[in-house]
Scaffold this motif. Structure first.
Motif, PDB file in Angstrom:
ATOM      1  N   ARG A  23       4.976  87.865  78.065  1.00  0.00           N
ATOM      2  CA  ARG A  23       5.127  87.152  76.795  1.00  0.00           C
ATOM      3  C   ARG A  23       4.893  88.071  75.605  1.00  0.00           C
ATOM      4  N   ALA A  24       4.011  89.071  75.765  1.00  0.00           N
ATOM      5  CA  ALA A  24       3.685  89.963  74.660  1.00  0.00           C
ATOM      6  C   ALA A  24       4.942  90.658  74.143  1.00  0.00           C
ATOM      7  N   GLN A  25       5.792  91.053  75.064  1.00  0.00           N
ATOM      8  CA  GLN A  25       7.060  91.657  74.682  1.00  0.00           C
ATOM      9  C   GLN A  25       8.098  91.035  75.610  1.00  0.00           C
ATOM     10  N   ALA A  26       8.999  90.269  75.029  1.00  0.00           N
ATOM     11  CA  ALA A  26       9.995  89.563  75.834  1.00  0.00           C
ATOM     12  C   ALA A  26      10.794  90.560  76.671  1.00  0.00           C
ATOM     13  N   PRO A  27      10.886  90.308  77.973  1.00  0.00           N
ATOM     14  CA  PRO A  27      11.646  91.223  78.825  1.00  0.00           C
ATOM     15  C   PRO A  27      13.151  91.109  78.571  1.00  0.00           C
ATOM     16  N   ILE A 132       6.129  81.208  89.873  1.00  0.00           N
ATOM     17  CA  ILE A 132       6.761  79.993  89.334  1.00  0.00           C
ATOM     18  C   ILE A 132       6.484  79.878  87.837  1.00  0.00           C
ATOM     19  N   ASP A 133       5.236  80.094  87.455  1.00  0.00           N
ATOM     20  CA  ASP A 133       4.874  80.015  86.036  1.00  0.00           C
ATOM     21  C   ASP A 133       5.629  81.058  85.213  1.00  0.00           C
ATOM     22  N   ALA A 134       5.696  82.283  85.723  1.00  0.00           N
ATOM     23  CA  ALA A 134       6.380  83.346  84.984  1.00  0.00           C
ATOM     24  C   ALA A 134       7.878  83.100  84.893  1.00  0.00           C
ATOM     25  N   VAL A 135       8.477  82.660  85.980  1.00  0.00           N
ATOM     26  CA  VAL A 135       9.920  82.385  85.965  1.00  0.00           C
ATOM     27  C   VAL A 135      10.210  81.272  84.960  1.00  0.00           C
ATOM     28  N   SER A 136       9.421  80.208  85.010  1.00  0.00           N
ATOM     29  CA  SER A 136       9.653  79.062  84.125  1.00  0.00           C
ATOM     30  C   SER A 136       9.352  79.358  82.658  1.00  0.00           C
ATOM     31  N   ASN A 137       8.260  80.056  82.410  1.00  0.00           N
ATOM     32  CA  ASN A 137       7.778  80.221  81.045  1.00  0.00           C
ATOM     33  C   ASN A 137       8.189  81.527  80.369  1.00  0.00           C
ATOM     34  N   VAL A 138       8.593  82.527  81.163  1.00  0.00           N
ATOM     35  CA  VAL A 138       8.905  83.831  80.575  1.00  0.00           C
ATOM     36  C   VAL A 138      10.321  84.290  80.918  1.00  0.00           C
ATOM     37  N   LEU A 139      10.634  84.353  82.198  1.00  0.00           N
ATOM     38  CA  LEU A 139      11.915  84.946  82.596  1.00  0.00           C
ATOM     39  C   LEU A 139      13.106  84.079  82.189  1.00  0.00           C
ATOM     40  N   GLU A 147      24.544  83.618  83.555  1.00  0.00           N
ATOM     41  CA  GLU A 147      24.555  83.658  85.026  1.00  0.00           C
ATOM     42  C   GLU A 147      23.186  84.045  85.574  1.00  0.00           C
ATOM     43  N   LEU A 148      22.547  84.994  84.914  1.00  0.00           N
ATOM     44  CA  LEU A 148      21.202  85.395  85.328  1.00  0.00           C
ATOM     45  C   LEU A 148      20.239  84.228  85.148  1.00  0.00           C
ATOM     46  N   LYS A 149      20.316  83.560  84.019  1.00  0.00           N
ATOM     47  CA  LYS A 149      19.454  82.404  83.740  1.00  0.00           C
ATOM     48  C   LYS A 149      19.682  81.319  84.793  1.00  0.00           C
ATOM     49  N   GLY A 154      18.158  78.322  89.641  1.00  0.00           N
ATOM     50  CA  GLY A 154      18.532  77.943  90.996  1.00  0.00           C
ATOM     51  C   GLY A 154      17.521  78.368  92.049  1.00  0.00           C
ATOM     52  N   ALA A 155      16.789  79.443  91.785  1.00  0.00           N
ATOM     53  CA  ALA A 155      15.801  79.932  92.754  1.00  0.00           C
ATOM     54  C   ALA A 155      14.489  79.149  92.679  1.00  0.00           C
ATOM     55  N   ALA A 156      14.259  78.472  91.574  1.00  0.00           N
ATOM     56  CA  ALA A 156      12.988  77.768  91.373  1.00  0.00           C
ATOM     57  C   ALA A 156      12.627  76.794  92.502  1.00  0.00           C
TER      58      ALA A 156
END
Length: 174
Positions: A23-27, A132-139, A147-149, A154-156
């Motif tokens: 979160r500090a620096q958006a990937p 799960i938290d990182a995928v949902s809240n950051v990635l 497509e990446l999103k 889809g993997a969640a």
């Protein structure tokens, strides 16, 4: 008990790394692909180690599922990255995940029998929750490519299924 306390500290670090650091620096998309590849490889490696060390047939079956599912996801992520011309990029988050995984693996290596099974499953519960938290809240929020999103969304359900399975085993072991 000391191992459990130390392991809990390492797992708290994984959660902090996946959440706060990202979160500090958006990937960027390349960094997101790199983070996903690192996270999958960590679970593949942990699963392979558990296949060799686990005592419980239930834990061994779970470890095999992790190797199978995360290997398939790893292949999909690599294929999607190639299709989108997104080269996985290093990031502080991926580097920290790898470092913490090495620390966890070293600690798990010292355990045997039921103690190993419990520690491995405890790690899997915490690790999947952190992912799960990182995928949902950051990635997902930071993925620029649709497509990446969509692939992350889809993997969640698979990650949720792994978490629930690990929690069921955790309950039976404690």
């Amino acid at each position: 008990m000391t191992v459990r306390i130390v392991l809990a500290g390492v797992l708290a670090g994984v959660t902090a790394t996946l959440g706060a650091s990202a979160r500090a620096q958006a990937p960027t998309d390349p960094q997101i692909v790199g983070i996903v590849l690192a996270a999958n490889q960590i679970d593949i490696d942990a699963g392979n180690a558990a296949l060799a060390k686990a005592h419980s047939p239930e834990v061994k079956a779970f470890a095999q599922q992790m190797v199978t599912d995360h290997s398939a996801l790893q292949k999909s992520v690599k294929e999607l990255g190639a299709k989108l011309h997104v080269v996985p990029a290093p990031s502080p988050t991926a580097a920290s995940l790898k470092s913490q995984a090495a620390t966890t693996a070293a600690r798990l290596k010292t355990l045997h029998g039921d103690a190993y099974d419990k520690a491995y499953i405890d790690n899997e519960v915490a690790y999947h929750q952190a992912v799960i938290d990182a995928v949902s809240n950051v990635l997902i929020p930071n993925a620029q490519n649709a497509e990446l999103k969509n692939a992350l969304v889809g993997a969640a359900p698979a990650f949720q299924g792994h978490l629930k399975h690990a929690q069921m085993i955790q309950t039976s072991l404690h």
